[in-house]
Design a protein around this motif. Structure first.
Motif, short mmCIF file in Angstrom:
data_model
loop_
_atom_site.label_atom_id
_atom_site.label_comp_id
_atom_site.label_asym_id
_atom_site.label_seq_id
_atom_site.Cartn_x
_atom_site.Cartn_y
_atom_site.Cartn_z
N VAL A 92 -7.89 -27.93 27.97
CA VAL A 92 -9.28 -28.26 28.27
C VAL A 92 -10.21 -27.60 27.25
O VAL A 92 -10.10 -26.39 27.00
CB VAL A 92 -9.66 -27.83 29.70
CG1 VAL A 92 -11.18 -27.87 29.91
CG2 VAL A 92 -8.97 -28.71 30.72
N VAL A 93 -11.11 -28.39 26.69
CA VAL A 93 -12.17 -27.88 25.81
C VAL A 93 -13.48 -27.99 26.58
O VAL A 93 -13.88 -29.08 27.00
CB VAL A 93 -12.26 -28.70 24.51
CG1 VAL A 93 -13.45 -28.22 23.66
CG2 VAL A 93 -10.96 -28.59 23.72
N THR A 94 -14.14 -26.86 26.81
CA THR A 94 -15.33 -26.86 27.66
C THR A 94 -16.29 -25.72 27.32
O THR A 94 -15.89 -24.71 26.75
CB THR A 94 -14.92 -26.75 29.15
OG1 THR A 94 -16.08 -26.82 29.99
CG2 THR A 94 -14.19 -25.43 29.42
N GLY A 95 -17.54 -25.92 27.70
CA GLY A 95 -18.53 -24.86 27.55
C GLY A 95 -18.61 -23.99 28.78
O GLY A 95 -19.35 -23.01 28.81
N ASN A 96 -17.84 -24.35 29.80
CA ASN A 96 -17.88 -23.62 31.07
C ASN A 96 -16.46 -23.23 31.47
O ASN A 96 -15.75 -23.99 32.12
CB ASN A 96 -18.53 -24.49 32.16
CG ASN A 96 -18.71 -23.76 33.47
OD1 ASN A 96 -18.31 -22.60 33.61
ND2 ASN A 96 -19.30 -24.43 34.45
N THR A 97 -16.05 -22.04 31.06
CA THR A 97 -14.67 -21.62 31.30
C THR A 97 -14.42 -21.19 32.75
O THR A 97 -13.30 -20.88 33.11
CB THR A 97 -14.31 -20.45 30.36
OG1 THR A 97 -15.25 -19.39 30.52
CG2 THR A 97 -14.31 -20.92 28.90
N ASP A 98 -15.47 -21.20 33.58
CA ASP A 98 -15.32 -20.90 35.01
C ASP A 98 -15.45 -22.16 35.85
O ASP A 98 -15.70 -22.09 37.05
CB ASP A 98 -16.36 -19.86 35.46
CG ASP A 98 -16.14 -18.50 34.82
OD1 ASP A 98 -14.97 -18.10 34.70
OD2 ASP A 98 -17.13 -17.85 34.45
N SER A 99 -15.30 -23.31 35.24
CA SER A 99 -15.54 -24.59 35.90
C SER A 99 -14.32 -25.08 36.66
O SER A 99 -13.21 -24.59 36.46
CB SER A 99 -15.92 -25.63 34.85
OG SER A 99 -14.84 -25.81 33.94
N LEU A 152 -12.76 -27.83 36.18
CA LEU A 152 -11.81 -28.41 35.23
C LEU A 152 -11.00 -27.31 34.56
O LEU A 152 -9.78 -27.42 34.41
CB LEU A 152 -12.54 -29.24 34.17
CG LEU A 152 -11.65 -30.00 33.19
CD1 LEU A 152 -10.76 -31.01 33.91
CD2 LEU A 152 -12.50 -30.71 32.14
N ALA A 153 -11.66 -26.23 34.19
CA ALA A 153 -10.96 -25.10 33.57
C ALA A 153 -9.92 -24.51 34.51
O ALA A 153 -8.84 -24.08 34.08
CB ALA A 153 -11.96 -24.03 33.13
N ASP A 154 -10.22 -24.53 35.80
CA ASP A 154 -9.29 -23.98 36.79
C ASP A 154 -7.99 -24.78 36.84
O ASP A 154 -6.94 -24.25 37.24
CB ASP A 154 -9.93 -23.98 38.18
CG ASP A 154 -11.01 -22.91 38.32
OD1 ASP A 154 -11.03 -21.98 37.48
OD2 ASP A 154 -11.83 -23.02 39.24
N ASN A 189 -18.17 -30.64 28.42
CA ASN A 189 -19.02 -29.47 28.18
C ASN A 189 -19.28 -28.69 29.47
O ASN A 189 -19.18 -27.47 29.50
CB ASN A 189 -20.35 -29.90 27.55
CG ASN A 189 -21.14 -28.71 27.03
OD1 ASN A 189 -20.59 -27.80 26.42
ND2 ASN A 189 -22.43 -28.70 27.29
N SER A 190 -19.59 -29.41 30.54
CA SER A 190 -19.90 -28.76 31.82
C SER A 190 -18.65 -28.32 32.57
O SER A 190 -18.70 -27.40 33.39
CB SER A 190 -20.71 -29.70 32.71
OG SER A 190 -19.90 -30.78 33.16
N GLY A 191 -17.54 -29.00 32.32
CA GLY A 191 -16.33 -28.74 33.09
C GLY A 191 -16.44 -29.25 34.52
O GLY A 191 -15.58 -28.96 35.36
N LYS A 192 -17.48 -30.05 34.78
CA LYS A 192 -17.72 -30.57 36.12
C LYS A 192 -17.84 -32.10 36.14
O LYS A 192 -18.18 -32.67 37.17
CB LYS A 192 -19.00 -29.97 36.70
CG LYS A 192 -19.00 -28.46 36.80
CD LYS A 192 -20.35 -27.95 37.30
CE LYS A 192 -20.37 -26.42 37.38
NZ LYS A 192 -21.69 -25.92 37.83
N THR A 193 -17.58 -32.73 35.01
CA THR A 193 -17.74 -34.17 34.91
C THR A 193 -16.86 -34.88 35.94
O THR A 193 -15.64 -34.74 35.93
CB THR A 193 -17.37 -34.66 33.49
OG1 THR A 193 -18.08 -33.87 32.54
CG2 THR A 193 -17.69 -36.12 33.32
#
Length: 200
Positions: free
Chosen positions: A122-129, A131-133, A97-101
């Motif tokens: 990646v499935v996330t609530g933070n597309t600028d995280s 993990l998303a990168d 969810n955070s993309g920072k786990t």
């Protein structure tokens, strides 16, 4: 009354589903899954930590029962040898969810060290995280507010993650032409097994 409170919670979660962003990333993700698993002979490897990990595990079992070989890899156990499950042409589906786990970011780094060609959905609530990168395809949840009374416990976020998993499974089934007979061969027992037999 609690009845009204429960109805309000349900309405909030339903609204979060309806307001989820939906774009070409879904088709890109399904195309990756079909290519790596059904054309190249790899498998889908899902992972997540905590509640997101439970969602990732559910995705893996649902994909497997609908014709797309998939396994869940626990991010902590991966650091103690389970990363060896990865093979050529495998594909990662990471949920955070955070993309920072921390554990998921470490898993992504370790996996890429093992196979620099490995691709990530990646499935996330933070597309600028962070993990998303690192992802090849990012599917955003819309980052809805949790209906938890404290605004902390994963509630709405896990609901929308589940819906995303369902969408990916169903669209993949359509792409590969998965049939009732195919389902019955993989789900022979229980109520669903009996029901699928009757549909043949």
């Amino acid at each position: 009354m609690m009845t009204e409170s429960v109805k309000e919670l349900m309405a909030l979660e339903a609204r979060a589903i309806m307001e989820m962003p939906v774009g070409p990333e879904y088709e890109k993700a399904v195309d990756l899954i079909v290519h790596h698993v059904h054309q190249l002979g790899g498998k889908l490897v899902t992972s997540g930590m905590g509640k997101a990990g439970q969602i990732a595990m559910n995705m893996a079992t649902t994909f497997s029962s609908t014709g797309t070989p998939s396994v869940f890899l626990h991010p902590s156990e991966a650091q103690h040898g389970d990363l060896g499950i990865l093979q050529k042409n495998d594909l990662f589906l990471l949920v955070s969810n955070s993309g920072k786990t921390r554990e998921i970011l470490e898993l992504a780094q370790l996996a890429r060290s093992l196979d620099p060609t490995l691709k990530f959905i990646v499935v996330t609530g933070n597309t600028d995280s962070p993990l998303a990168d690192r992802a090849d395809v990012v599917i955003g949840t819309g980052n809805p507010a949790e209906v938890c009374a404290l605004g902390l416990a994963p509630t709405t976020s896990t609901t929308v993650m589940n819906v995303i998993g369902d969408a990916l499974v169903v669209e993949t089934m359509k792409k590969i032409g998965f049939t009732v007979d195919d389902y019955n061969k993989r789900h022979h027992g229980g109520y669903l097994g009996q029901r699928s037999k009757k549909m043949l």
